[in-house]
Design an enzyme around this catalytic site. Structure first.
Site, PDB file in Angstrom:
ATOM      1  N   LYS A 153      78.977  31.816  63.704  1.00 11.48           N
ATOM      2  CA  LYS A 153      79.672  32.504  64.811  1.00 11.48           C
ATOM      3  C   LYS A 153      80.303  33.801  64.289  1.00 11.48           C
ATOM      4  CE  LYS A 153      78.723  29.761  68.197  1.00 11.48           C
ATOM      5  NZ  LYS A 153      77.707  30.201  69.147  1.00 11.48           N
ATOM      6  N   SER A 159      83.216  31.721  69.521  1.00 11.46           N
ATOM      7  CA  SER A 159      84.031  30.516  69.631  1.00 11.46           C
ATOM      8  C   SER A 159      85.411  30.737  69.024  1.00 11.46           C
ATOM      9  CB  SER A 159      83.306  29.399  68.882  1.00 11.46           C
ATOM     10  OG  SER A 159      84.184  28.335  68.623  1.00 11.46           O
ATOM     11  N   TYR A 207      78.215  26.188  60.747  1.00 10.41           N
ATOM     12  CA  TYR A 207      78.201  26.517  62.181  1.00 10.41           C
ATOM     13  C   TYR A 207      79.232  27.602  62.487  1.00 10.41           C
ATOM     14  CZ  TYR A 207      79.832  26.279  66.978  1.00 10.41           C
ATOM     15  OH  TYR A 207      80.271  26.630  68.234  1.00 10.41           O
TER      16      TYR A 207
END
Ligand code: UDP
Length: 356
Positions: A156, A127, A152
């Site tokens: 990644k 991302s 989160y």
């Protein structure tokens, strides 16, 4: 024989669009999902779009190492695209252990199985969040990653690093470097850094299905337009941008899905220049929240009830991609306009409401 691609988390929003495009490109696909954040709506939609009723589907949890091994024993997998992960930023702040456990363990299991089952190419769905608040725009793949602001976002970055390190160690397995390691095969990897995926398939048979109140902008817009939500809050209109609202790089979901096909092809056709590669998947076009709202109203002929609200914690002011590397190396380019994408998002919302 057609190469086979495993799509983990393949029943979700991005996974279902990727499955459609992989099949259109002639790949065999195995879809696996634990259905923790979706139902069978999109998988059924994929069957309708592709006209194939017998797409292999396995309900399983990628945190279950035995289940992952069984899957790799059952099917000869040439490439895996890993989507199976939790993705809500706010929830990850409240439940970090759950996020680290799920997102890291599932990915480690995939890599381990890929290695021990004779080798396989691994595509990781990363991302643009890894860039944080960038110092320079647009961001290239060489732009520095910033410390993550949520668990989160951290997963990644950590999964990117896990893939990078695994490729470094295992890319040469099976050749002279590890001549003795018979059952271990090479792993090569690509990380795709998505910007803001939005929209739906033009058939309106698959799209985003947020559970509860949507966190993301476009589902909130479509749900407000259809009457499910009263009013859209635009978070902040005092940002140092042309109209005061945040700028993002909104990428059409079908364009994004196609980028996966190009990346898989690059891996399977032996075209990679490095064993681990990273590509931005964006349009290169900054669009503000207000511009997006105005475009939605105009292209769909609907009036949207919205108000300005305070800034949302954790939002960056502006980010958009320099997609040159993906354009040149993958031969992929975003094609759809924001208007087409917003029309598709609206058609999907109406389809869900049974209005079309
Ligand atoms: N946004 C907004 N109202 C909403 C949801 C999002 O104004 O109800 C804004 C948000 O502040 C950001 C942009 O829309 O500037 C995109 O947010 P989203 O959550 O879709 O993606 P993000 O860029 O945070 O990953």
């Amino acid at each position: 024989m057609a190469k086979r691609v495993l799509v983990s988390g393949g029943a979700g929003f991005i996974g279902s669009h990727v499955t459609v495009e992989l099949m259109a490109a002639g790949y065999e696909v195995v879809v696996a999902d634990n259905m923790s954040n979706c139902d069978l709506t999109c998988f059924e939609g994929v069957k309708k779009i592709t006209g194939k009723d017998d797409i292999p589907f396995v309900k399983m949890d990628f945190c279950d190492a035995d289940a992952v091994n069984r899957l790799f024993s059952q099917y000869k997998i040439d490439a895996v695209i890993h989507f199976a992960a939790y993705k809500a930023v706010g929830e990850s702040v409240a439940e970090p252990v759950m996020y680290y456990k799920n997102n890291l363990e599932s990915f480690l299991n995939v890599i381990e199985a890929a290695k021990t089952h004779g080798g396989c190419n691994v595509l990781f769905s990363s991302s643009a969040t890894v860039y944080g608040e960038p110092d320079e725009l647009p961001v290239t793949e060489k732009s520095p990653r910033q410390p993550a602001t949520s668990p989160y976002g951290n997963t990644k970055q950590m999964c990117e690093d896990i893939l990078r390190d695994s490729v470094k160690a295992y890319a040469k397995y099976g050749n002279e470097v590890n001549a003795g390691a018979e059952c271990n095969g090479p792993i090569k990897g690509i990380a795709l850094r998505y910007f803001n995926p939005i929209g739906a398939h033009p058939s309106a048979l698959i799209g985003e299905l947020p559970r509860g109140v949507p966190n993301n902008l476009v589902p909130f817009i479509t749900q407000t337009a259809i009457g499910k939500r009263e009013c859209l809050s635009i978070f902040g209109n005092d940002y140092p941008t042309p109209d005061g609202t945040c700028q993002r790089d909104y990428i059409d979901i079908v364009d994004l899905a196609k980028a996966h096909v190009y990346a898989v092809r690059r891996m399977l056709d032996g075209k990679m220049e490095e064993d681990y590669e990273i590509f931005n998947v964006g349009t290169g076009r900054p669009v503000s929240v207000l511009e997006l709202v105005n475009a939605f109203e105009k292209v769909n002929g609907v009036k949207l009830n919205y108000k300005f609200a305070p800034r949302r914690a954790g939002d960056v002011t502006a980010i958009w991609a320099d997609p040159t590397l993906a354009n040149e190396k993958l031969g992929w380019k975003a094609e759809r306009s924001v208007e087409e994408t917003l029309a598709a998002a609206w058609a999907w919302e109406k389809h869900l409401a049974g209005k079309e």
